[in-house]
Design a protein around this motif. Sequence first.
Motif, PDB file in Angstrom:
ATOM      1  N   PRO A 111      -7.347  25.538  56.425  1.00 27.37           N
ATOM      2  CA  PRO A 111      -7.441  26.889  56.993  1.00 27.37           C
ATOM      3  C   PRO A 111      -8.779  27.192  57.662  1.00 27.37           C
ATOM      4  O   PRO A 111      -8.853  28.104  58.479  1.00 27.37           O
ATOM      5  CB  PRO A 111      -7.201  27.804  55.789  1.00 27.37           C
ATOM      6  CG  PRO A 111      -7.465  26.962  54.587  1.00 27.37           C
ATOM      7  CD  PRO A 111      -7.093  25.563  54.970  1.00 27.37           C
ATOM      8  N   SER A 246       1.696  35.212  65.336  1.00 23.16           N
ATOM      9  CA  SER A 246       0.829  36.190  64.684  1.00 23.16           C
ATOM     10  C   SER A 246       0.179  37.029  65.776  1.00 23.16           C
ATOM     11  O   SER A 246       0.712  37.151  66.881  1.00 23.16           O
ATOM     12  CB  SER A 246      -0.205  35.457  63.822  1.00 23.16           C
ATOM     13  OG  SER A 246      -1.018  36.377  63.129  1.00 23.16           O
ATOM     14  N   ASP A 463      -8.664  34.168  58.870  1.00 22.66           N
ATOM     15  CA  ASP A 463      -7.821  35.047  58.057  1.00 22.66           C
ATOM     16  C   ASP A 463      -8.615  36.102  57.290  1.00 22.66           C
ATOM     17  O   ASP A 463      -8.056  37.095  56.849  1.00 22.66           O
ATOM     18  CB  ASP A 463      -7.006  34.219  57.059  1.00 22.66           C
ATOM     19  CG  ASP A 463      -7.900  33.444  56.092  1.00 22.66           C
ATOM     20  OD1 ASP A 463      -8.244  33.982  55.023  1.00 22.66           O
ATOM     21  OD2 ASP A 463      -8.266  32.309  56.418  1.00 22.66           O
ATOM     22  N   ASP A 539       2.975  23.764  48.295  1.00 23.84           N
ATOM     23  CA  ASP A 539       2.532  24.826  49.189  1.00 23.84           C
ATOM     24  C   ASP A 539       3.250  26.119  48.818  1.00 23.84           C
ATOM     25  O   ASP A 539       4.031  26.162  47.859  1.00 23.84           O
ATOM     26  CB  ASP A 539       2.766  24.456  50.660  1.00 23.84           C
ATOM     27  CG  ASP A 539       4.229  24.127  50.949  1.00 23.84           C
ATOM     28  OD1 ASP A 539       5.119  24.680  50.274  1.00 23.84           O
ATOM     29  OD2 ASP A 539       4.486  23.312  51.852  1.00 23.84           O
ATOM     30  N   SER A 560       2.945  38.812  54.833  1.00 21.46           N
ATOM     31  CA  SER A 560       2.520  37.415  54.975  1.00 21.46           C
ATOM     32  C   SER A 560       1.004  37.267  54.949  1.00 21.46           C
ATOM     33  O   SER A 560       0.473  36.256  54.468  1.00 21.46           O
ATOM     34  CB  SER A 560       3.069  36.832  56.275  1.00 21.46           C
ATOM     35  OG  SER A 560       2.614  37.580  57.388  1.00 21.46           O
ATOM     36  N   GLU A 561       0.285  38.281  55.451  1.00 20.40           N
ATOM     37  CA  GLU A 561      -1.180  38.213  55.490  1.00 20.40           C
ATOM     38  C   GLU A 561      -1.763  38.191  54.079  1.00 20.40           C
ATOM     39  O   GLU A 561      -2.683  37.427  53.781  1.00 20.40           O
ATOM     40  CB  GLU A 561      -1.705  39.423  56.271  1.00 20.40           C
ATOM     41  CG  GLU A 561      -3.117  39.261  56.780  1.00 20.40           C
ATOM     42  CD  GLU A 561      -3.531  40.412  57.677  1.00 20.40           C
ATOM     43  OE1 GLU A 561      -4.720  40.470  58.026  1.00 20.40           O
ATOM     44  OE2 GLU A 561      -2.677  41.251  58.023  1.00 20.40           O
ATOM     45  N   GLU A 564      -0.775  34.827  52.346  1.00 17.26           N
ATOM     46  CA  GLU A 564      -1.591  33.723  52.864  1.00 17.26           C
ATOM     47  C   GLU A 564      -3.000  33.762  52.278  1.00 17.26           C
ATOM     48  O   GLU A 564      -3.566  32.726  51.915  1.00 17.26           O
ATOM     49  CB  GLU A 564      -1.659  33.805  54.392  1.00 17.26           C
ATOM     50  CG  GLU A 564      -2.536  32.743  55.036  1.00 17.26           C
ATOM     51  CD  GLU A 564      -2.683  32.971  56.522  1.00 17.26           C
ATOM     52  OE1 GLU A 564      -2.020  32.269  57.295  1.00 17.26           O
ATOM     53  OE2 GLU A 564      -3.477  33.864  56.922  1.00 17.26           O
ATOM     54  N   GLN A 565      -3.555  34.963  52.153  1.00 16.81           N
ATOM     55  CA  GLN A 565      -4.903  35.096  51.614  1.00 16.81           C
ATOM     56  C   GLN A 565      -4.969  34.584  50.182  1.00 16.81           C
ATOM     57  O   GLN A 565      -5.891  33.852  49.793  1.00 16.81           O
ATOM     58  CB  GLN A 565      -5.344  36.563  51.676  1.00 16.81           C
ATOM     59  CG  GLN A 565      -6.793  36.804  51.341  1.00 16.81           C
ATOM     60  CD  GLN A 565      -7.734  36.112  52.312  1.00 16.81           C
ATOM     61  OE1 GLN A 565      -8.771  35.610  51.896  1.00 16.81           O
ATOM     62  NE2 GLN A 565      -7.394  36.049  53.590  1.00 16.81           N
ATOM     63  N   GLU A 567      -2.936  32.439  48.781  1.00 17.24           N
ATOM     64  CA  GLU A 567      -2.701  30.991  48.782  1.00 17.24           C
ATOM     65  C   GLU A 567      -3.988  30.222  49.072  1.00 17.24           C
ATOM     66  O   GLU A 567      -4.316  29.230  48.409  1.00 17.24           O
ATOM     67  CB  GLU A 567      -1.635  30.634  49.815  1.00 17.24           C
ATOM     68  CG  GLU A 567      -1.347  29.138  49.866  1.00 17.24           C
ATOM     69  CD  GLU A 567      -0.382  28.771  50.975  1.00 17.24           C
ATOM     70  OE1 GLU A 567       0.164  27.652  50.921  1.00 17.24           O
ATOM     71  OE2 GLU A 567      -0.181  29.589  51.899  1.00 17.24           O
TER      72      GLU A 567
END
Length: 645
Positions: A111, A246, A463, A539, A560-561, A564-565, A567
Amino acid sequence: MFHVEHKRNFILILNVSRGTMSLFQNTYDVIVVGGGHAGCEAAAAAANMGCSTLLVTMNLQNIAQMSCNPAMGGIAKGQIVREIDALGGYSGIVSDKTAIQFKMLNLSKGPAMWSPRCQSDRMRFAEEWRLMLEGTPNLDFYQEMVSGIITEGNRIVGVRTSLGVEIKAKTVVLTNGTFLNGLIHIGEKQFGGGRAGESASFGITEDLQALGFESGRMKTGTPPRVDGRSLDFSKMTEQPGDVNPSKFSYSDVTQPLKHQRSCYMSYTSEVVHDLLREGFDRSPMFNGRIKSIGPRYCPSIEDKINRFADKDRHQLFVEPEGWNTVEFYINGFSTSLPEDVQFRALRSVPGFENVKFFRPGYAIEYDYFPPTQLKHTLETKLIDGLFFAGQINGTTGYEEAASQGLMAGINAALKVKEQDPFILKRDEAYIGVLIDDLITKGTEEPYRMFTSRAEYRTLLRQDNADLRLTPKGFAIGLAKEDRLRRMEYKRDASDAFLTFFKETSLKPDEANPVLVEKGSSPMSQPDKMYKVFSRPQLDLEDFIKFEKVANYIQEHNLDSEIIEQAEIQVKYAGYIEKEKNHADKVNRLEDVMIPSNFDFDKIKSISIEARQKLNKIRPTTIAQASRISGVSPSDISVLLIYMGR
């Protein structure tokens, strides 16, 4: 005899006896010279922070022109656009509103390398910037060439235009792009210009040189634009956007694209290269007419053929210039060769056999000022209240320019308000890396940002730019409260999701089917989700298969934001912690200040080169001194002793 009449935010002063009038208020807080990406961000920032601001540009119809490729973002550049947005700048919002394609680059890597990029509608991009600026309070506009600056002693007091109009200001930001004594080259032809179809700017360089500034020349170039109706796209490789695109802005004023336009890819060949070589004797790059240095990482097609003679082909990216136009940009074919050579060579590229030109490619030389003459605020060391931003500092790229404009506009406003300057450190933002590189190391070729330039790139991800910078933007009065609240919600929800992983256990019979499927060792006893999730084989898609995780996401309505953060915080916790510890150690040296009047010549135990470089750069901290080329670790040790450490 005088008559004074108030009109809007202007004061119209009519001198009846002389028949002259001034359409400007007595003194602006900030004057921004130039309406490119740097100038637009500078003007917006200063005005949004409450300063009376004037944007002066040679042509108001060309505000925020995409002079080269119609795209924003890319490797490291996308991170910069997100940082600008997080601080309260406009580039991210404008890019989202005018995008025709969106891609997240480097998704196959970690990332820290993910970089957003959008293809833009060139005409709508400039229009949207113009409309956003016109809707910004405290911002006035004036169309004319600024031909000089006005100083009193070592302090800026205003600017002078080509018509002799003098406009007073407390601070001035110069964002002149490629216009300072610009010279355009196409084969044997050369003519003055700051951009195709626009005149160069004269007078500012000479004023600055007379004040003691050092200047130089740089070069950049652009490829031909062609008629898409004359291309055969069936012979090219289609390059579509992301399936689930995105966007740049963290705000909710923009939405991801629902429809996208494709780009295309073709290749040069040995035939194309031979046709181009036939014109090398007429190329200003090779016959000595161009003496300045061009961008290393965006070379012209003739430069690529010359430097990489072992390569039998090079990629060409065929990029649409907008939703409705037929004009296409040929990325990878930047050139200053004669137009007939460009045309013959391009017609030998697959898909271009019947190509029609809208305009040929060209190179442009322009003046720049080595950025070692600046402070971290982008204020010049020689003239109080004078700021430089963009290509005048030796950078290349819309994003690099926009970020400098934002920082210069912020610091000009803070100077007017007599508040502390706003400086970003290298572990806080790519913008901090960019500015520190420029003023500490300087540049002799157009500077372009890469992820490799940032030693803390795991911390500086695209991100988390809002988590890093929105509180800072809010504190200086630029980012609005709704931005801060949105960031706080994202942070709190991500932290809560992370806590859920740390506190919730998985039983072997729940986890093992997924673990075995992914080639990971099965569990023999219950374990916390956090530990299981940190396995490299797994994942987020695997974890959503677990009912507990799926229920948590649905119950808390996580987007999703936020997911994702969380993760990233699980998967890369060790790397993130390691970089934070390293940054903390280095930042201790940032706290060791060097007095502005410190005499480096008195330290005879450091090298002559180090003394010369330290006297030229005048670093403000030991950490900055350690990054100067030619200053060794042993020199820093001696400096620390002199600083009482």
